[in-house]
Design a protein around this motif. Sequence first.
Motif, PDB file in Angstrom:
ATOM      1  N   ARG A 184      -7.370 -27.070  16.469  1.00  0.00           N
ATOM      2  CA  ARG A 184      -6.745 -25.609  16.623  1.00  0.00           C
ATOM      3  C   ARG A 184      -5.273 -25.682  16.349  1.00  0.00           C
ATOM      4  N   ARG A 185      -4.798 -26.783  16.758  1.00  0.00           N
ATOM      5  CA  ARG A 185      -3.099 -26.611  17.054  1.00  0.00           C
ATOM      6  C   ARG A 185      -2.799 -27.088  15.652  1.00  0.00           C
ATOM      7  N   PHE A 186      -3.263 -27.750  14.818  1.00  0.00           N
ATOM      8  CA  PHE A 186      -2.932 -27.914  13.421  1.00  0.00           C
ATOM      9  C   PHE A 186      -3.336 -27.092  12.494  1.00  0.00           C
ATOM     10  N   GLY A 187      -3.954 -25.795  13.005  1.00  0.00           N
ATOM     11  CA  GLY A 187      -4.152 -24.896  12.209  1.00  0.00           C
ATOM     12  C   GLY A 187      -5.686 -24.602  11.694  1.00  0.00           C
ATOM     13  N   THR A 188      -6.274 -23.405  11.999  1.00  0.00           N
ATOM     14  CA  THR A 188      -7.703 -23.021  11.730  1.00  0.00           C
ATOM     15  C   THR A 188      -7.587 -21.428  11.428  1.00  0.00           C
ATOM     16  N   CYS A 189      -8.617 -21.064  10.799  1.00  0.00           N
ATOM     17  CA  CYS A 189      -8.830 -19.786  10.504  1.00  0.00           C
ATOM     18  C   CYS A 189      -9.941 -19.288  11.401  1.00  0.00           C
ATOM     19  N   ALA A 210     -26.034 -18.232  16.514  1.00  0.00           N
ATOM     20  CA  ALA A 210     -24.777 -18.063  15.780  1.00  0.00           C
ATOM     21  C   ALA A 210     -23.636 -17.706  16.751  1.00  0.00           C
ATOM     22  N   SER A 211     -22.393 -18.220  16.588  1.00  0.00           N
ATOM     23  CA  SER A 211     -21.076 -17.505  17.512  1.00  0.00           C
ATOM     24  C   SER A 211     -19.919 -17.685  16.556  1.00  0.00           C
ATOM     25  N   GLU A 212     -19.073 -16.659  17.238  1.00  0.00           N
ATOM     26  CA  GLU A 212     -17.691 -17.008  16.517  1.00  0.00           C
ATOM     27  C   GLU A 212     -16.920 -17.794  17.294  1.00  0.00           C
ATOM     28  N   ARG A 213     -16.153 -18.828  16.816  1.00  0.00           N
ATOM     29  CA  ARG A 213     -15.346 -19.851  17.247  1.00  0.00           C
ATOM     30  C   ARG A 213     -14.263 -19.291  17.700  1.00  0.00           C
ATOM     31  N   GLU A 214     -13.832 -20.039  19.048  1.00  0.00           N
ATOM     32  CA  GLU A 214     -12.442 -19.612  19.678  1.00  0.00           C
ATOM     33  C   GLU A 214     -11.305 -20.238  18.877  1.00  0.00           C
ATOM     34  N   TYR A 215     -10.596 -19.749  18.350  1.00  0.00           N
ATOM     35  CA  TYR A 215      -9.353 -20.342  17.257  1.00  0.00           C
ATOM     36  C   TYR A 215      -8.093 -20.201  17.816  1.00  0.00           C
ATOM     37  N   ARG A 216      -7.814 -19.533  19.206  1.00  0.00           N
ATOM     38  CA  ARG A 216      -6.735 -19.582  19.734  1.00  0.00           C
ATOM     39  C   ARG A 216      -6.350 -20.675  20.492  1.00  0.00           C
ATOM     40  N   TYR A 217      -5.360 -21.665  20.307  1.00  0.00           N
ATOM     41  CA  TYR A 217      -5.157 -22.906  21.005  1.00  0.00           C
ATOM     42  C   TYR A 217      -4.850 -22.701  22.235  1.00  0.00           C
TER      43      TYR A 217
END
Length: 98
Positions: free
Chosen positions: A56-61, A25-32
């Motif tokens: 990521r560019r068009f939005g993610t949480c 399990a891992s936390e995903r990188e969300y910063r473009y």
Amino acid sequence: MLVEEDGTVGATDLLFPGIGEVVGASEREYRYEVLKERIVECGLDLSEYQWYLDTRRFGTCQHSGFGIGLERLMRYITGMENIRDVIAYPRTPGNAEF
């Protein structure tokens, strides 16, 4: 994976004795920008990852995910010595018809 300020990553594995990693399990990188810089830093071709960067560019949480190794879990449950004995759909070279 999301790299923390101290250089660690937001991740964990569930290890079973004699089997190894069964769940990862891992936390995903969300910063473009951070993700883009990391791709370049690793020497990868940025154009091949454009589709992923677009997510990521068009939005993610901020989010996380995990995966379970079903064959490894079945090996643990059944006590089989070899993972090949619990693979539901064995794969052998040259047998996949497309």
